[in-house]
Design a protein around this motif. Sequence first.
Motif, PDB file in Angstrom:
ATOM      1  N   GLU A 249       0.859  -1.180   0.000  1.00 22.38           N
ATOM      2  CA  GLU A 249       0.000   0.000   0.000  1.00 22.38           C
ATOM      3  C   GLU A 249       0.897   1.232   0.000  1.00 22.38           C
ATOM      4  O   GLU A 249       1.303   1.715   1.055  1.00 22.38           O
ATOM      5  CB  GLU A 249      -0.906   0.015   1.233  1.00 22.38           C
ATOM      6  CG  GLU A 249      -1.881  -1.151   1.282  1.00 22.38           C
ATOM      7  CD  GLU A 249      -2.586  -1.250   2.622  1.00 22.38           C
ATOM      8  OE1 GLU A 249      -3.819  -1.269   2.642  1.00 22.38           O
ATOM      9  OE2 GLU A 249      -1.881  -1.299   3.640  1.00 22.38           O
ATOM     10  N   PHE A 250       1.211   1.755  -1.179  1.00 21.47           N
ATOM     11  CA  PHE A 250       2.199   2.828  -1.266  1.00 21.47           C
ATOM     12  C   PHE A 250       1.842   4.064  -0.441  1.00 21.47           C
ATOM     13  O   PHE A 250       2.708   4.614   0.240  1.00 21.47           O
ATOM     14  CB  PHE A 250       2.424   3.239  -2.731  1.00 21.47           C
ATOM     15  CG  PHE A 250       3.419   4.353  -2.865  1.00 21.47           C
ATOM     16  CD1 PHE A 250       4.776   4.109  -2.753  1.00 21.47           C
ATOM     17  CD2 PHE A 250       3.000   5.661  -3.077  1.00 21.47           C
ATOM     18  CE1 PHE A 250       5.705   5.139  -2.857  1.00 21.47           C
ATOM     19  CE2 PHE A 250       3.909   6.690  -3.182  1.00 21.47           C
ATOM     20  CZ  PHE A 250       5.263   6.435  -3.075  1.00 21.47           C
ATOM     21  N   PRO A 251       0.581   4.551  -0.452  1.00 20.38           N
ATOM     22  CA  PRO A 251       0.283   5.763   0.326  1.00 20.38           C
ATOM     23  C   PRO A 251       0.576   5.609   1.812  1.00 20.38           C
ATOM     24  O   PRO A 251       0.761   6.596   2.516  1.00 20.38           O
ATOM     25  CB  PRO A 251      -1.215   5.975   0.081  1.00 20.38           C
ATOM     26  CG  PRO A 251      -1.492   5.270  -1.204  1.00 20.38           C
ATOM     27  CD  PRO A 251      -0.591   4.072  -1.190  1.00 20.38           C
ATOM     28  N   PHE A 252       0.610   4.352   2.301  1.00 20.50           N
ATOM     29  CA  PHE A 252       0.852   4.110   3.714  1.00 20.50           C
ATOM     30  C   PHE A 252       2.240   3.512   3.954  1.00 20.50           C
ATOM     31  O   PHE A 252       2.539   3.024   5.043  1.00 20.50           O
ATOM     32  CB  PHE A 252      -0.223   3.172   4.274  1.00 20.50           C
ATOM     33  CG  PHE A 252      -1.616   3.699   4.096  1.00 20.50           C
ATOM     34  CD1 PHE A 252      -2.141   4.614   4.988  1.00 20.50           C
ATOM     35  CD2 PHE A 252      -2.382   3.303   3.016  1.00 20.50           C
ATOM     36  CE1 PHE A 252      -3.423   5.112   4.812  1.00 20.50           C
ATOM     37  CE2 PHE A 252      -3.669   3.796   2.838  1.00 20.50           C
ATOM     38  CZ  PHE A 252      -4.190   4.706   3.740  1.00 20.50           C
ATOM     39  N   SER A 253       3.089   3.570   2.940  1.00 23.39           N
ATOM     40  CA  SER A 253       4.435   3.023   3.064  1.00 23.39           C
ATOM     41  C   SER A 253       5.412   4.098   3.516  1.00 23.39           C
ATOM     42  O   SER A 253       5.254   5.279   3.225  1.00 23.39           O
ATOM     43  CB  SER A 253       4.895   2.445   1.721  1.00 23.39           C
ATOM     44  OG  SER A 253       6.274   2.144   1.770  1.00 23.39           O
ATOM     45  N   ILE A 254       6.445   3.658   4.213  1.00 25.95           N
ATOM     46  CA  ILE A 254       7.471   4.581   4.697  1.00 25.95           C
ATOM     47  C   ILE A 254       8.186   5.261   3.530  1.00 25.95           C
ATOM     48  O   ILE A 254       8.672   6.395   3.660  1.00 25.95           O
ATOM     49  CB  ILE A 254       8.481   3.826   5.600  1.00 25.95           C
ATOM     50  CG1 ILE A 254       9.225   4.804   6.511  1.00 25.95           C
ATOM     51  CG2 ILE A 254       9.456   3.007   4.788  1.00 25.95           C
ATOM     52  CD1 ILE A 254       8.372   5.400   7.587  1.00 25.95           C
ATOM     53  N   ILE A 255       8.243   4.602   2.383  1.00 27.90           N
ATOM     54  CA  ILE A 255       8.930   5.206   1.247  1.00 27.90           C
ATOM     55  C   ILE A 255       8.155   6.373   0.656  1.00 27.90           C
ATOM     56  O   ILE A 255       8.678   7.126  -0.159  1.00 27.90           O
ATOM     57  CB  ILE A 255       9.245   4.160   0.146  1.00 27.90           C
ATOM     58  CG1 ILE A 255       7.968   3.537  -0.399  1.00 27.90           C
ATOM     59  CG2 ILE A 255      10.184   3.098   0.659  1.00 27.90           C
ATOM     60  CD1 ILE A 255       8.222   2.556  -1.539  1.00 27.90           C
ATOM     61  N   SER A 256       6.889   6.539   1.087  1.00 20.71           N
ATOM     62  CA  SER A 256       6.103   7.680   0.609  1.00 20.71           C
ATOM     63  C   SER A 256       6.409   8.955   1.403  1.00 20.71           C
ATOM     64  O   SER A 256       5.888  10.026   1.087  1.00 20.71           O
ATOM     65  CB  SER A 256       4.607   7.369   0.687  1.00 20.71           C
ATOM     66  OG  SER A 256       4.179   7.309   2.047  1.00 20.71           O
ATOM     67  N   LEU A 257       7.252   8.838   2.457  1.00 23.69           N
ATOM     68  CA  LEU A 257       7.553   9.983   3.300  1.00 23.69           C
ATOM     69  C   LEU A 257       8.871  10.666   2.933  1.00 23.69           C
ATOM     70  O   LEU A 257       9.381  11.478   3.705  1.00 23.69           O
ATOM     71  CB  LEU A 257       7.608   9.544   4.769  1.00 23.69           C
ATOM     72  CG  LEU A 257       6.323   8.985   5.379  1.00 23.69           C
ATOM     73  CD1 LEU A 257       6.546   8.607   6.837  1.00 23.69           C
ATOM     74  CD2 LEU A 257       5.196   9.999   5.264  1.00 23.69           C
ATOM     75  N   THR A 258       9.418  10.346   1.784  1.00 26.39           N
ATOM     76  CA  THR A 258      10.725  10.906   1.434  1.00 26.39           C
ATOM     77  C   THR A 258      10.702  12.416   1.304  1.00 26.39           C
ATOM     78  O   THR A 258      11.671  13.084   1.639  1.00 26.39           O
ATOM     79  CB  THR A 258      11.240  10.271   0.123  1.00 26.39           C
ATOM     80  OG1 THR A 258      10.206  10.396  -0.883  1.00 26.39           O
ATOM     81  CG2 THR A 258      11.593   8.813   0.300  1.00 26.39           C
ATOM     82  N   VAL A 259       9.616  12.977   0.817  1.00 28.38           N
ATOM     83  CA  VAL A 259       9.530  14.427   0.696  1.00 28.38           C
ATOM     84  C   VAL A 259       9.627  15.075   2.068  1.00 28.38           C
ATOM     85  O   VAL A 259      10.371  16.047   2.273  1.00 28.38           O
ATOM     86  CB  VAL A 259       8.215  14.849  -0.008  1.00 28.38           C
ATOM     87  CG1 VAL A 259       8.059  16.369   0.036  1.00 28.38           C
ATOM     88  CG2 VAL A 259       8.207  14.363  -1.451  1.00 28.38           C
ATOM     89  N   GLN A 260       8.876  14.540   3.031  1.00 29.57           N
ATOM     90  CA  GLN A 260       8.917  15.093   4.379  1.00 29.57           C
ATOM     91  C   GLN A 260      10.292  14.926   5.028  1.00 29.57           C
ATOM     92  O   GLN A 260      10.733  15.782   5.792  1.00 29.57           O
ATOM     93  CB  GLN A 260       7.854  14.422   5.248  1.00 29.57           C
ATOM     94  CG  GLN A 260       6.426  14.758   4.869  1.00 29.57           C
ATOM     95  CD  GLN A 260       5.873  13.824   3.791  1.00 29.57           C
ATOM     96  OE1 GLN A 260       6.646  13.163   3.096  1.00 29.57           O
ATOM     97  NE2 GLN A 260       4.560  13.770   3.670  1.00 29.57           N
ATOM     98  N   LEU A 261      10.968  13.829   4.701  1.00 29.95           N
ATOM     99  CA  LEU A 261      12.268  13.559   5.319  1.00 29.95           C
ATOM    100  C   LEU A 261      13.369  14.435   4.752  1.00 29.95           C
ATOM    101  O   LEU A 261      14.228  14.940   5.497  1.00 29.95           O
ATOM    102  CB  LEU A 261      12.631  12.077   5.124  1.00 29.95           C
ATOM    103  CG  LEU A 261      14.002  11.632   5.649  1.00 29.95           C
ATOM    104  CD1 LEU A 261      14.120  11.933   7.153  1.00 29.95           C
ATOM    105  CD2 LEU A 261      14.198  10.148   5.381  1.00 29.95           C
ATOM    106  N   PHE A 262      13.344  14.662   3.438  1.00 28.84           N
ATOM    107  CA  PHE A 262      14.467  15.357   2.799  1.00 28.84           C
ATOM    108  C   PHE A 262      14.200  16.825   2.493  1.00 28.84           C
ATOM    109  O   PHE A 262      14.941  17.443   1.753  1.00 28.84           O
ATOM    110  CB  PHE A 262      14.861  14.614   1.522  1.00 28.84           C
ATOM    111  CG  PHE A 262      15.388  13.237   1.788  1.00 28.84           C
ATOM    112  CD1 PHE A 262      16.560  13.049   2.497  1.00 28.84           C
ATOM    113  CD2 PHE A 262      14.697  12.110   1.363  1.00 28.84           C
ATOM    114  CE1 PHE A 262      17.045  11.786   2.756  1.00 28.84           C
ATOM    115  CE2 PHE A 262      15.168  10.828   1.621  1.00 28.84           C
ATOM    116  CZ  PHE A 262      16.352  10.674   2.324  1.00 28.84           C
ATOM    117  N   THR A 263      13.153  17.388   3.043  1.00 24.02           N
ATOM    118  CA  THR A 263      12.910  18.822   2.908  1.00 24.02           C
ATOM    119  C   THR A 263      12.860  19.456   4.293  1.00 24.02           C
ATOM    120  O   THR A 263      12.598  18.793   5.299  1.00 24.02           O
ATOM    121  CB  THR A 263      11.579  19.114   2.191  1.00 24.02           C
ATOM    122  OG1 THR A 263      10.507  18.442   2.874  1.00 24.02           O
ATOM    123  CG2 THR A 263      11.640  18.641   0.752  1.00 24.02           C
ATOM    124  N   VAL A 264      13.098  20.739   4.351  1.00 23.10           N
ATOM    125  CA  VAL A 264      13.137  21.461   5.628  1.00 23.10           C
ATOM    126  C   VAL A 264      11.698  21.721   6.098  1.00 23.10           C
ATOM    127  O   VAL A 264      10.865  22.129   5.309  1.00 23.10           O
ATOM    128  CB  VAL A 264      13.877  22.797   5.479  1.00 23.10           C
ATOM    129  CG1 VAL A 264      13.845  23.568   6.797  1.00 23.10           C
ATOM    130  CG2 VAL A 264      15.287  22.549   5.018  1.00 23.10           C
TER     131      VAL A 264
END
Length: 264
Positions: A249-264
Amino acid sequence: AVEMKLPTNVRNIATVIFKELLELAMKAFIEKGESYDEKFDIPETLLPAFGDCIDVSDRYVTVIYNDEVHNFDEVIAQFKQLLKSSHSEASAYATSIDREGRMLIRTAGKEECQDLTRRFLGYKPGESSRIRINKEPLVTKSMPEFVFVLQNIMVDIVDWLSDLTRLNAAFKRIACQVSYKTEGNSECFIERVMLLEPHFWKKVKCAWHNLFMSAYFGDSLYKKDIGVLFINSYSAVFRSFLEDDKVREFPFSIISLTVQLFTV
């Protein structure tokens, strides 16, 4: 330091609480195979709070999990055929499974629940069906009732820990410290969550995501380190995501949080 804003005794207690509860949540959420038969040990530090959850009776539950393979009609068809549910009941079951990620369908003795699990896993569409039906069985497991109850409690507790980190920066720092710390050659807690997260059901994934957003991504001192950890673990995390095409389930996957992780 941020964590020094708390009195020493409060900081020490908070450290134990975060460490023990997060580890217990991880242990409770890990499921393997179609059944959960292993002895479940509650840490001694948490026995006063959770000891009553341990039930040595033969009460078991059968649970159906959401997946990305079946549509609503196919889920409804299986419930109608195997549980003899009415169409409205089967529709309600399918809606609940989609919303929560799983649903309890039977509480009974161990043998009865495991027999029902085998029936779902051995599902074959009825020949009278007029719609095209996916022949894959639904993801079905049986487990002791106390494990199911404990899992539900731990989802709420992870959400509660997330709320604590939003209230106080010191709690945010403590959560990062206990989750990023490694012992020996083992992975740190955050890395274990990233690797195992694809195999959790939807509600658990949402709870972990809330903790990542409120604590791990919310502490500027640790966010960079966690970003490096994510990059170094990305191939393994992505392989884990691809491992089971039923619960992906991509929307609920940790890999979907990359934007939040790599942006200020």
